[in-house]
Design a protein around this motif. Structure first.
Motif, PDB file in Angstrom:
ATOM      1  N   SER A  21       0.823  -1.206   0.000  1.00  0.00           N
ATOM      2  CA  SER A  21       0.000   0.000   0.000  1.00  0.00           C
ATOM      3  C   SER A  21       0.861   1.260   0.000  1.00  0.00           C
ATOM      4  O   SER A  21       0.562   2.232  -0.700  1.00  0.00           O
ATOM      5  N   LEU A  22       1.925   1.258   0.789  1.00  0.00           N
ATOM      6  CA  LEU A  22       2.808   2.418   0.827  1.00  0.00           C
ATOM      7  C   LEU A  22       3.526   2.628  -0.506  1.00  0.00           C
ATOM      8  O   LEU A  22       3.670   3.767  -0.971  1.00  0.00           O
ATOM      9  N   VAL A  23       3.951   1.549  -1.132  1.00  0.00           N
ATOM     10  CA  VAL A  23       4.607   1.657  -2.442  1.00  0.00           C
ATOM     11  C   VAL A  23       3.612   2.160  -3.488  1.00  0.00           C
ATOM     12  O   VAL A  23       3.942   3.015  -4.321  1.00  0.00           O
ATOM     13  N   ARG A  24       2.373   1.653  -3.433  1.00  0.00           N
ATOM     14  CA  ARG A  24       1.334   2.105  -4.357  1.00  0.00           C
ATOM     15  C   ARG A  24       1.041   3.593  -4.165  1.00  0.00           C
ATOM     16  O   ARG A  24       0.918   4.348  -5.137  1.00  0.00           O
ATOM     17  N   LEU A  25       0.964   4.039  -2.905  1.00  0.00           N
ATOM     18  CA  LEU A  25       0.741   5.450  -2.612  1.00  0.00           C
ATOM     19  C   LEU A  25       1.889   6.304  -3.132  1.00  0.00           C
ATOM     20  O   LEU A  25       1.673   7.365  -3.727  1.00  0.00           O
ATOM     21  N   LYS A  26       3.110   5.835  -2.939  1.00  0.00           N
ATOM     22  CA  LYS A  26       4.280   6.572  -3.430  1.00  0.00           C
ATOM     23  C   LYS A  26       4.250   6.688  -4.951  1.00  0.00           C
ATOM     24  O   LYS A  26       4.521   7.760  -5.503  1.00  0.00           O
ATOM     25  N   ASN A  27       3.909   5.605  -5.643  1.00  0.00           N
ATOM     26  CA  ASN A  27       3.828   5.644  -7.109  1.00  0.00           C
ATOM     27  C   ASN A  27       2.746   6.616  -7.581  1.00  0.00           C
ATOM     28  O   ASN A  27       2.945   7.341  -8.570  1.00  0.00           O
ATOM     29  N   ASN A  28       1.603   6.660  -6.891  1.00  0.00           N
ATOM     30  CA  ASN A  28       0.541   7.608  -7.254  1.00  0.00           C
ATOM     31  C   ASN A  28       0.997   9.048  -7.055  1.00  0.00           C
ATOM     32  O   ASN A  28       0.713   9.915  -7.893  1.00  0.00           O
ATOM     33  N   LEU A  29       1.697   9.315  -5.972  1.00  0.00           N
ATOM     34  CA  LEU A  29       2.190  10.671  -5.725  1.00  0.00           C
ATOM     35  C   LEU A  29       3.223  11.083  -6.765  1.00  0.00           C
ATOM     36  O   LEU A  29       3.241  12.226  -7.220  1.00  0.00           O
ATOM     37  N   ILE A  30       4.086  10.151  -7.149  1.00  0.00           N
ATOM     38  CA  ILE A  30       5.083  10.443  -8.178  1.00  0.00           C
ATOM     39  C   ILE A  30       4.407  10.754  -9.503  1.00  0.00           C
ATOM     40  O   ILE A  30       4.785  11.705 -10.207  1.00  0.00           O
ATOM     41  N   SER A  31       3.374   9.988  -9.862  1.00  0.00           N
ATOM     42  CA  SER A  31       2.684  10.228 -11.135  1.00  0.00           C
ATOM     43  C   SER A  31       1.943  11.566 -11.139  1.00  0.00           C
ATOM     44  O   SER A  31       1.728  12.153 -12.193  1.00  0.00           O
ATOM     45  N   GLN A  32       1.557  12.065  -9.941  1.00  0.00           N
ATOM     46  CA  GLN A  32       0.903  13.361  -9.836  1.00  0.00           C
ATOM     47  C   GLN A  32       1.908  14.505  -9.709  1.00  0.00           C
ATOM     48  O   GLN A  32       1.522  15.669  -9.693  1.00  0.00           O
ATOM     49  N   GLY A  33       3.190  14.180  -9.611  1.00  0.00           N
ATOM     50  CA  GLY A  33       4.218  15.197  -9.494  1.00  0.00           C
ATOM     51  C   GLY A  33       4.310  15.806  -8.105  1.00  0.00           C
ATOM     52  O   GLY A  33       4.783  16.935  -7.950  1.00  0.00           O
ATOM     53  N   ARG A  34       3.866  15.074  -7.095  1.00  0.00           N
ATOM     54  CA  ARG A  34       3.878  15.577  -5.714  1.00  0.00           C
ATOM     55  C   ARG A  34       5.055  14.980  -4.948  1.00  0.00           C
ATOM     56  O   ARG A  34       5.688  14.032  -5.387  1.00  0.00           O
ATOM     57  N   TYR A  35       5.357  15.566  -3.805  1.00  0.00           N
ATOM     58  CA  TYR A  35       6.464  15.101  -2.968  1.00  0.00           C
ATOM     59  C   TYR A  35       6.103  13.786  -2.272  1.00  0.00           C
ATOM     60  O   TYR A  35       4.971  13.575  -1.869  1.00  0.00           O
ATOM     61  N   THR A  36       7.120  12.939  -2.093  1.00  0.00           N
ATOM     62  CA  THR A  36       6.904  11.636  -1.457  1.00  0.00           C
ATOM     63  C   THR A  36       7.724  11.489  -0.174  1.00  0.00           C
ATOM     64  O   THR A  36       7.907  10.370   0.310  1.00  0.00           O
ATOM     65  N   ASP A  37       8.195  12.595   0.365  1.00  0.00           N
ATOM     66  CA  ASP A  37       9.086  12.544   1.526  1.00  0.00           C
ATOM     67  C   ASP A  37       8.459  11.833   2.722  1.00  0.00           C
ATOM     68  O   ASP A  37       9.101  10.994   3.357  1.00  0.00           O
ATOM     69  N   GLU A  38       7.239  12.171   3.055  1.00  0.00           N
ATOM     70  CA  GLU A  38       6.591  11.580   4.232  1.00  0.00           C
ATOM     71  C   GLU A  38       6.335  10.088   4.040  1.00  0.00           C
ATOM     72  O   GLU A  38       6.501   9.302   4.970  1.00  0.00           O
ATOM     73  N   VAL A  39       5.932   9.706   2.829  1.00  0.00           N
ATOM     74  CA  VAL A  39       5.693   8.284   2.550  1.00  0.00           C
ATOM     75  C   VAL A  39       7.011   7.523   2.632  1.00  0.00           C
ATOM     76  O   VAL A  39       7.061   6.405   3.158  1.00  0.00           O
ATOM     77  N   ASP A  40       8.101   8.133   2.138  1.00  0.00           N
ATOM     78  CA  ASP A  40       9.417   7.505   2.230  1.00  0.00           C
ATOM     79  C   ASP A  40       9.815   7.279   3.684  1.00  0.00           C
ATOM     80  O   ASP A  40      10.360   6.229   4.029  1.00  0.00           O
TER      81      ASP A  40
END
Length: 61
Positions: A21-40
């Motif tokens: 789920s966390l990896v999926r959320l990170k991929n969605n944020l990357i595709s939207q061009g948003r930061y992924t720092d907190e998910v990381d």
């Protein structure tokens, strides 16, 4: 202010689903061009967490 700590006890299946789920959320944020720092940060904490074996006793009523 002291940061509050939380403990999660997950089964193997729950652990796997959490990581996915966390990896999926990170991929969605990357595709939207948003930061992924907190998910990381959360992903690193989950992956580096100690694994404990617990015995669970069930009480039937």
């Amino acid at each position: 202010m002291k940061e509050q700590k939380y403990h999660l006890y997950l089964s193997d299946d729950e652990y796997r689903q959490t990581i996915q789920s966390l990896v999926r959320l990170k991929n969605n944020l990357i595709s939207q061009g948003r930061y992924t720092d907190e998910v990381d940060d959360v992903l690193c904490k989950v992956l580096s967490a100690k694994i404990r074996k617990l015995k669970i006793k069930y009480i039937y009523m």
